[in-house]
Design a protein around this motif. Structure first.
Motif, short mmCIF file in Angstrom:
data_model
loop_
_atom_site.label_atom_id
_atom_site.label_comp_id
_atom_site.label_asym_id
_atom_site.label_seq_id
_atom_site.Cartn_x
_atom_site.Cartn_y
_atom_site.Cartn_z
N UNK A 102 -18.13 27.04 -55.68
CA UNK A 102 -19.08 25.99 -55.85
C UNK A 102 -19.60 25.62 -54.18
N UNK A 103 -18.79 25.39 -53.61
CA UNK A 103 -19.21 25.25 -51.99
C UNK A 103 -19.83 26.17 -51.45
N UNK A 104 -19.74 27.38 -51.72
CA UNK A 104 -20.40 28.58 -51.14
C UNK A 104 -21.69 28.56 -51.68
N UNK A 105 -21.93 28.28 -52.85
CA UNK A 105 -23.12 28.26 -53.65
C UNK A 105 -24.23 27.14 -52.90
N UNK A 106 -23.47 25.97 -52.75
CA UNK A 106 -24.05 24.77 -52.37
C UNK A 106 -24.61 24.93 -51.21
N UNK A 107 -23.88 25.70 -49.98
CA UNK A 107 -24.21 25.64 -48.69
C UNK A 107 -25.02 27.23 -48.28
N UNK A 108 -24.84 28.27 -49.36
CA UNK A 108 -25.47 29.42 -48.80
C UNK A 108 -26.91 29.64 -49.67
N UNK A 109 -27.03 29.16 -50.71
CA UNK A 109 -28.24 29.21 -51.30
C UNK A 109 -29.41 28.34 -51.00
N UNK A 138 -21.42 36.61 -40.97
CA UNK A 138 -22.38 36.94 -40.08
C UNK A 138 -23.78 36.97 -40.46
N UNK A 139 -24.08 37.08 -41.72
CA UNK A 139 -25.46 37.29 -42.26
C UNK A 139 -25.99 35.98 -42.72
N UNK A 140 -25.15 35.25 -43.51
CA UNK A 140 -25.77 34.12 -44.13
C UNK A 140 -25.47 32.74 -43.29
N UNK A 141 -24.17 32.62 -43.21
CA UNK A 141 -23.96 31.33 -42.06
C UNK A 141 -24.30 31.57 -40.63
N UNK A 142 -23.90 32.76 -40.19
CA UNK A 142 -24.15 32.81 -38.78
C UNK A 142 -25.51 32.69 -38.06
N UNK A 143 -26.48 33.09 -38.94
CA UNK A 143 -27.77 32.81 -38.51
C UNK A 143 -28.25 31.44 -38.61
N UNK A 144 -27.41 30.77 -39.25
CA UNK A 144 -27.82 29.38 -39.28
C UNK A 144 -26.75 28.54 -38.24
N UNK A 145 -25.83 29.34 -37.45
CA UNK A 145 -24.89 28.73 -36.52
C UNK A 145 -23.91 27.88 -37.10
#
Length: 245
Positions: free
Chosen positions: A94-101, A212-219
């Motif tokens: 759930x946390x992943x969905x809330x923060x990644x999407x 790398x690709x989802x969170x890293x680009x958002x620092x």
């Protein structure tokens, strides 16, 4: 403006004394809204993270926060309490969905996959492997899908993934580069049954690309609940190895 349909509670935050700002994942993507009285004793069980709801969102204008009302369909949060691992999986997903999407962008496959995971959250041995499969769906829907299409024949098989390209490679292709590649568990290819070590390898694989690709680009770092789940499973296996030695 109005939306009505199934939704999954992926986040909530207190607002004032008795209200909640709730984030649901729906077929139309993430959508936030105000649940009036959501923190009250009467309603708090409805808005627990992980619960599956029949929800209604209304607002005068589409850009407004809007208001939620809902009925509880499946109390996944309460069901997950029975097994610590299932609860950790629920929180991580759930946390992943809330923060990644991204908010208010359609993510139907991520929604359906998370719905399936939470529908079986109380089935022993189901949730962890299903999370691994769902993370592949999430990556694909965000535009970072891994490529498992390479062909293998004879005694050769897909066994690794390039951490740079996300393409699966066979045992023979790995060669001297094997130490630089990420292991690809067979159950992610629909072969064999998942076990804790396979799930740990799968979480390492998807975690690399999410970071790398989802969170890293958002620092930003990978979501804390997801990191905690990986560390929990890794520690459990280390302790088991120590006990077997």
């Amino acid at each position: 403006m109005e939306f009505e349909g199934p939704g999954i509670v992926v986040d909530h935050a207190f607002h004032g004394e008795g209200d909640l700002v709730v984030t649901l994942l729906t077929l139309e993507g993430l959508r936030r809204g105000l649940a009036k009285g959501g923190a009250s004793r009467r309603q708090e069980a409805i808005w627990q993270v992980g619960n599956i709801l029949a929800a209604r969102w209304t607002a005068r204008l589409p850009e407004q926060l809007g208001a939620y009302s809902a009925e509880l369909v499946r109390p996944a949060a309460a069901l997950a309490m029975q097994q610590p691992e299932s609860l950790a999986v629920l929180r991580a997903a759930c946390q992943l969905a809330a923060q990644a999407l991204p908010e208010r962008e359609h993510a139907p496959e991520s929604f359906k996959g998370l719905l399936r995971l939470l529908a079986g959250i109380d089935i022993s041995g189901f949730a962890l492997a299903e999370l691994c499969r769902w993370e592949l769906v999430l990556l694909r829907e965000l535009g970072f899908g891994l490529d498992f299409s390479s062909s293998a024949g004879g005694n050769d098989r897909l066994a690794y993934v390039s951490p740079r390209t996300g393409r699966a490679v066979t045992l023979s292709e790995a060669g001297e580069w094997v130490d630089r590649l990420l292991p690809l568990p067979e159950f992610l290819l629909g072969e064999g049954k998942p076990d804790p070590r396979g799930c740990l390898a799968a979480l390492r694989l998807t975690g690399h690309f999410l970071t790398r690709d989802v969170f890293g680009v958002r620092h930003r770092p990978l979501s804390p609940a997801r990191q905690a789940l990986y560390e929990r499973l890794s520690l459990r296996l280390e302790e088991k190895d120590g006990g077997d030695a």
